[in-house]
Write a protein that holds these residues in place. Sequence first.
Motif, mmCIF file in Angstrom:
data_model
loop_
_atom_site.group_PDB
_atom_site.id
_atom_site.type_symbol
_atom_site.label_atom_id
_atom_site.label_comp_id
_atom_site.label_asym_id
_atom_site.label_seq_id
_atom_site.Cartn_x
_atom_site.Cartn_y
_atom_site.Cartn_z
ATOM 1 N N SER A 132 0.978 -1.708 -8.732
ATOM 2 C CA SER A 132 -0.197 -1.590 -8.898
ATOM 3 C C SER A 132 -0.206 -0.151 -8.366
ATOM 4 C CB SER A 132 -0.388 -2.173 -7.121
ATOM 5 O OG SER A 132 -0.732 -3.781 -7.678
ATOM 6 N N VAL A 133 -0.832 0.434 -9.271
ATOM 7 C CA VAL A 133 -1.725 1.891 -9.708
ATOM 8 C C VAL A 133 -3.460 2.259 -10.062
ATOM 9 C CG1 VAL A 133 -1.703 4.224 -10.832
ATOM 10 C CG2 VAL A 133 0.751 2.317 -10.968
ATOM 11 N N ASN A 134 -3.814 2.860 -8.766
ATOM 12 C CA ASN A 134 -5.287 3.313 -8.834
ATOM 13 C C ASN A 134 -6.340 2.146 -8.618
ATOM 14 O OD1 ASN A 134 -4.094 6.290 -8.982
ATOM 15 N ND2 ASN A 134 -4.337 5.982 -11.298
ATOM 16 N N ASP A 135 -6.524 1.838 -9.884
ATOM 17 C CA ASP A 135 -7.718 0.412 -9.258
ATOM 18 C C ASP A 135 -6.619 -0.541 -9.370
ATOM 19 O OD1 ASP A 135 -7.198 0.844 -11.996
ATOM 20 O OD2 ASP A 135 -8.292 -0.165 -12.599
ATOM 21 N N ALA A 136 -5.761 -0.617 -10.214
ATOM 22 C CA ALA A 136 -5.300 -1.809 -9.570
ATOM 23 C C ALA A 136 -5.084 -1.979 -8.452
ATOM 24 C CB ALA A 136 -3.790 -1.987 -10.367
ATOM 25 N N VAL A 137 -4.479 -3.615 -7.599
ATOM 26 C CA VAL A 137 -4.400 -3.146 -6.053
ATOM 27 C C VAL A 137 -3.430 -4.532 -5.859
ATOM 28 C CG1 VAL A 137 -6.405 -5.066 -5.499
ATOM 29 C CG2 VAL A 137 -6.113 -3.861 -3.650
ATOM 30 N N LEU A 138 -3.152 -5.724 -6.485
ATOM 31 C CA LEU A 138 -2.781 -6.820 -6.010
ATOM 32 C C LEU A 138 -2.069 -7.580 -7.432
ATOM 33 C CD1 LEU A 138 -4.829 -8.864 -3.871
ATOM 34 C CD2 LEU A 138 -3.051 -7.177 -3.356
ATOM 35 N N HIS A 139 -0.751 -7.384 -6.997
ATOM 36 C CA HIS A 139 0.054 -8.159 -8.405
ATOM 37 C C HIS A 139 0.439 -7.254 -9.637
ATOM 38 C CE1 HIS A 139 -2.309 -12.350 -6.451
ATOM 39 N NE2 HIS A 139 -1.169 -11.233 -5.998
ATOM 40 N N GLY A 140 0.622 -5.993 -9.471
ATOM 41 C CA GLY A 140 0.684 -5.243 -10.560
ATOM 42 C C GLY A 140 2.025 -5.303 -11.197
#
Length: 257
Positions: free
Chosen positions: A76-84
């Motif tokens: 998960s990168v930057n604005d991604a937080v879960l289950h990327g």
Amino acid sequence: MIEILTPSELPRARAAGTLVADILHTSKQRSEVGTNLLDINRWAQEMIVAAGGESCYVDYEPSFGRGPFGHYICTSVNDAVLHGKPYDYQLADGDLVTLDLAVSKNGIAADSAISFIVGDSRPAESVALIEATERALAAAIAAAGPGARIGDISHAIGTVLTEAGYPINVEFGGHGIGSTMHQDPHVPNTGRPGRGYKLRPGLLLALEPWVMVDTAKLVTDADGWTLRSATGCRTAHSEHTVAITEDGAEILTLPTV
């Protein structure tokens, strides 16, 4: 299902935890500007297979996802937080990356996540986010022990995150773990002390404070898996698997390297 491990099973839990932690540590050390998320997924696959472990993610198909996850690690990168879900993206200087990994070895699973910044940039907002989740995780572990309740852990996490000024989402949080990756009890990232399931020696918990700068609302990517902040703000996530012991909580997901 709430699963309680016997003392004879704890060495297997420790081995799984060490494997997860070492893979995360190695992947972090190898991640740099220009690293592709698909390379990180490949590294995880290679290390899991070499150690005789099994991915908890490749065939993972819960109700909230779209089809099997199909990859070995969450990136998960930057604005991604879960289950990327890993995809063809090269990391840039200043990117805030979260790696989340769950592996089963000899029938016991362990789960951990780390957030870090790539390159030479150190955006103050990103540093503060990561540090808040790490403090909340330490508070959660300190609150865990035989006789404590899930609400005590949730309250410890929520207090740290709230004092840091972050909204808290309660849709996703920590969980029991053992012969399978996700079990009861659910561990929300905020709650009331003295409430909920009473902890017993042999219980494994994956504790995972995660936070977004200015929102508690998530949106799902078109891939059906990756969860991002609704406002596009940055996010961070820290997680350890712990075993409740007779006198506290033992962290299982510490790296040896």
